[in-house]
Design an enzyme around this catalytic site. Structure first.
Site, short mmCIF file in Angstrom:
data_model
loop_
_atom_site.label_atom_id
_atom_site.label_comp_id
_atom_site.label_asym_id
_atom_site.label_seq_id
_atom_site.Cartn_x
_atom_site.Cartn_y
_atom_site.Cartn_z
N GLU A 9 -1.24 7.34 95.12
CA GLU A 9 -2.22 6.28 95.37
C GLU A 9 -3.49 6.79 96.03
O GLU A 9 -4.58 6.34 95.72
CB GLU A 9 -1.59 5.19 96.25
CG GLU A 9 -0.58 4.34 95.51
CD GLU A 9 0.00 3.25 96.39
OE1 GLU A 9 -0.79 2.53 97.03
OE2 GLU A 9 1.23 3.13 96.45
N ASP A 82 3.58 4.68 96.60
CA ASP A 82 4.33 4.38 97.82
C ASP A 82 5.71 3.81 97.50
O ASP A 82 5.88 3.06 96.53
CB ASP A 82 3.55 3.39 98.69
CG ASP A 82 2.36 4.05 99.38
OD1 ASP A 82 2.28 5.29 99.38
OD2 ASP A 82 1.51 3.32 99.92
N TYR A 299 7.40 6.85 106.08
CA TYR A 299 6.65 5.72 105.52
C TYR A 299 6.64 4.55 106.50
O TYR A 299 7.67 4.19 107.08
CB TYR A 299 7.28 5.28 104.20
CG TYR A 299 6.43 4.32 103.43
CD1 TYR A 299 5.11 4.62 103.10
CD2 TYR A 299 6.94 3.08 103.03
CE1 TYR A 299 4.33 3.72 102.39
CE2 TYR A 299 6.16 2.19 102.30
CZ TYR A 299 4.86 2.51 102.00
OH TYR A 299 4.07 1.63 101.30
N HIS A 345 14.35 2.00 102.71
CA HIS A 345 13.57 2.96 103.50
C HIS A 345 14.29 3.31 104.78
O HIS A 345 15.23 2.64 105.20
CB HIS A 345 12.20 2.36 103.86
CG HIS A 345 11.46 1.81 102.70
ND1 HIS A 345 10.68 0.69 102.79
CD2 HIS A 345 11.40 2.21 101.41
CE1 HIS A 345 10.15 0.42 101.61
NE2 HIS A 345 10.58 1.32 100.76
#
Length: 772
Positions: A9, A82, A299, A345
């Site tokens: 990104e 992402d 993240y 995550h």
């Protein structure tokens, strides 16, 4: 043709991955989304299953062309956007645009930008997850339907330029509901009676009245407080009960997004948007020398507290080496996710705990270091032993009254050696604040039956407090606890509320404007079944179910649309319109005496005469920080009124347009160095004068600074304290209690109404004639 194309990104991430992967890989950046719904039309075919009509973003045409050209030359295409629903959707849009290249498009996921994590992800690609894509698509369609249908309704009923949103409008409702609670709150009086007692050994300690005849006692008025005080002063104080226990305080889990936003605001007053920007930089990578960029944290958009096994091992090794084996539990600490958390995550943590904040200081900007330190400390502390406290509870009897005291001593710091919560008193519930006030750090050695000496018995008037207004931190907490929206969207929600003039910030707290209150009232009246906390939370749950493959996204949208369209048609017919009439107020026009109405212009809300166009008088509904009467016009001498332009507030002649005199608005209560007539109690030589900090906040301090640094937070009044006899008191003003006097002497606690309606008792205002 043997090269693999990797699409990320951001350009920063592209540079970092390019260095990690080397030859055989071409890394390019999409710079965010490449397709979206059209800007000037709904872009959704409601009749055919809510099919979205996507278009390439005009600003991304060059980027798209470059990616398509690179894809034609590559052997395969890897999408490394992402690792969340938004990233999955961007990957799908890219795959759709590259469909003509004939190359397979695969998805790679990494939660930290380190060489090992990136190479591991590249070695194990997977297909695109269409359940995640459907979930993001459902959210986008929902938000477009609500925004494109409700916003024009507000333009028609209130004014152009307003907006409504599925989550934004619920956040506004919460702020308005809190303001209504504050306005409706009726304070109740109560009194504390505190006894300072001395035992056979120091130190003396304070016990608070809690019981009468063995039952809980709350004193509600000064007369009862005085009677109890008189009775207690004649009694003998005896230790009736001593209870000792050990309290264990466990470490909190590592950060999730919402908790990081809250902690960064509490410790550093970082707005949510700034916190996310800093976290993005730390995630995408920092140059640690030699030209190699390394991601310092995992993240930052996550609601899971899960931690990888290798990260746990690294943290435990660091703790053992840096803090000793006594700070390391036998087994790693594991934390349970909330039921609605997505476990895809990890928690937010440092990619390598060995990179301590001290080691990173030379590579990071000041604010980056502050946020990294916060993340590092919280993660390392989460794997340390609990803190231990010895707690002593004492009941002291004085006749038929019981006084309670609590002492607490830290025995083992445990994880507190690394991380302590940052919470100012105003962020804590009133009951918790009072419990802390009544807790001593250390009590003397006491035995049951021991007789204590009364050193001082004080009675303090208190009032119950309304719930506090939301700060960014507490609003994020409320949204998270209610399951409204996603933490990654909170910064945009808060920004939109401010941009639309629905809320204002004063001293860090949100106040709804009259426009915000009006819009919220109108929306709740017509769409209350959809714009509320529980329904919005249920929609988030449905989006999670879509992501897990348990619910078809078109079915969820169809159910919402049926209710929404019914409400919309009814609102078009029944919603009150204030566009022409304005909102009635109790104000009267200073020119003709007619009632004034609240209107909403391009520069905000203003009061206008209801006799328009016969009378064209307008003025501001109020100006925080503006004091004194309106000045006279410098051109014609007529009274001036407050107005607002795109540059802010200003004084304008009330005879406009006949007279166009204007004057700059001066805010503030008094000029700096205003004398008080009160001698400095610290040095005895100087005088207390008004000052202003670099942030513009007023305070009173000694005029001999820097030789004397004594300061007060409020205006000193030359009047002896009725309780302790101190030579002066402080004058404080509150909305709830008005003007009152408070003793500045530590331990006195006097608070009472100001005499003569809050006069300065001999302190003369240099700008006004006084009574000599």
């Amino acid at each position: 043709m043997d090269e693999s194309l990797v699409i990320v990104e951001s350009p920063a991430k592209a540079r970092t991955l390019g260095r990690y992967l080397g030859k055989g890989y071409a890394v390019v950046a999409s710079v965010g989304h490449v397709r979206d719904l059209p800007k000037n039309e709904l872009g959704i075919d409601v009749e055919h299953g809510f099919e979205p009509i996507y278009q390439p973003l005009p600003a991304k045409r060059k980027v798209i062309a470059e990616i398509q050209q690179a894809a034609r030359k590559a052997a395969r295409v890897l999408v490394a956007t992402d690792p969340d629903r938004e990233g999955e959707a961007i990957g799908w849009h890219l795959a759709e645009l590259l469909g003509g290249s004939g190359k397979p498009v695969e998805r790679v996921l990494f939660h930290e930008i380190t060489k090992q994590a990136v190479k591991e992800a590249i070695a194990h690609p997977r297909p695109l997850d269409y359940h995640l894509i459907d979930s993001q698509q459902a959210r986008r369609v929902l938000d477009r339907l609500v925004g494109y249908k409700l916003s024009p309704l507000l333009w028609d009923k209130v004014r152009r330029g307003l907006s409504a949103g599925r989550v934004q409008s619920v956040a506004l409702k919460m702020i308005c509901d809190r303001e209504a609670e504050i306005e409706a709150f009726v304070p109740e009086e109560y009194w504390h009676l505190d006894a300072r007692l001395a035992a056979g050994q120091p130190p003396s300690f304070v016990a608070r009245l809690a019981q009468r005849d063995g039952k809980k006692l709350v004193v509600h008025d000064g007369e009862t407080a005085a009677a109890v005080k008189t009775e207690v002063e004649r009694a003998r104080f005896v230790v009736a009960k001593v209870t000792k226990r050990r309290r264990q305080q466990k470490a909190a889990p590592p950060f999730v997004t919402a908790k990081l936003q809250q902690a960064a605001y509490k410790r550093h007053h970082f707005p949510v948007r700034k916190t996310m920007q800093l976290a993005q930089k730390l995630y995408e990578g920092v140059d640690l020398g030699g030209g190699e960029r390394v991601g310092l944290i995992t993240y930052m958009r996550t609601d899971s507290v899960r931690v990888a096994a290798e990260a746990l091992a690294a943290a435990r090794q660091l703790i053992a080496e840096a803090y000793g084996s006594e700070s390391l539990p036998e087994k790693p600490n594991f934390f349970k996710n909330r039921s609605e958390a997505q476990d895809a995550h990890e928690a937010i943590r440092p990619t390598d705990p060995a990179r301590t904040p001290d080691a990173m200081k030379r590579y990071l900007a000041a604010d980056e270091l502050k946020l990294y330190t916060l993340v590092w400390q919280r993660f390392v502390a989460s794997q340390m032993t609990p803190a231990l406290f010895d707690v002593t509870d004492v009941l002291v009897e004085a006749g038929r009254y019981g006084f309670k005291a609590r002492g607490e001593i830290e025995v083992e710091a445990g994880y507190l050696r690394v991380y302590r919560e940052d919470e100012t008193p105003e962020q804590k519930p009133p009951q918790e604040q009072e419990e802390e006030e009544a807790t001593s750090k250390r009590l003397p050695v006491l035995s049951e039956g021991e007789i204590l000496a009364l050193e001082e018995l004080t009675s303090t008037q208190k009032f119950t407090q309304p719930p506090p207004r939301f700060t960014e931190s507490t609003l994020v907490k409320a949204l998270e606890e209610n399951g409204i929206g996603r933490p990654s969207t909170y910064a945009q929600i808060i920004a939109t509320l401010a941009d639309r003039s629905y809320v204002e910030r004063q001293k860090g707290t949100f106040f709804p404007t009259e426009l915000g209150k009006l819009v919220s009232r109108l929306l709740i009246a017509s769409f209350g079944d959809l714009i509320n906390e529980s329904y919005t939370a249920r929609m988030e749950e449905q989006l999670d179910e879509i992501a897990e493959g348990k619910l078809d996204w078109r079915v969820a949208l169809a159910k919402f649309w049926a209710t929404f369209t019914d409400d919309l048609e009814r609102a078009k017919a029944e919603m009150a319109s204030v566009k022409g009439q304005g909102v009635e107020t109790k104000e009267t026009c200073p020119t003709c005496g007619a009632p004034m109405v609240l209107r909403f212009g391009r520069y905000g809300e203003y009061l206008a005469c209801s006799n328009y166009p016969t009378c064209k008088t307008t003025r501001e509904p109020g100006a925080p920080g503006v004091t004194g009467e309106a000045p006279a016009c410098p051109e014609c001498g007529a009274p001036m009124v407050l107005k607002r332009s795109r540059f802010g507030q200003f004084w304008a002649c009330s005879r406009y347009p006949e007279c166009k005199g204007i004057r700059k608005l001066v805010t503030g209560t008094a000029s700096p160095n205003t004398p008080s007539g009160v001698a400095c109690p610290s040095c005895g030589e100087g005088e207390l004068v008004e000052k202003r900090s670099r942030r513009g906040r007023g305070f009173w301090g000694c005029n001999r600074y820097p030789k004397c640094s004594f300061t007060l937070p409020a205006r000193p009044v030359l009047h002896p304290c009725p309780s302790c006899g101190a030579p002066f008191v402080m004058e404080k003003k509150t909305v709830r209690r008005g003007v009152e006097w408070v003793c500045a002497r530590e331990g006195c606690g006097f608070r009472g109404p100001a005499e003569d309606g809050g006069s300065r008792a001999g302190v003369r205002d240099p700008e006004k004639p006084g009574k000599d």
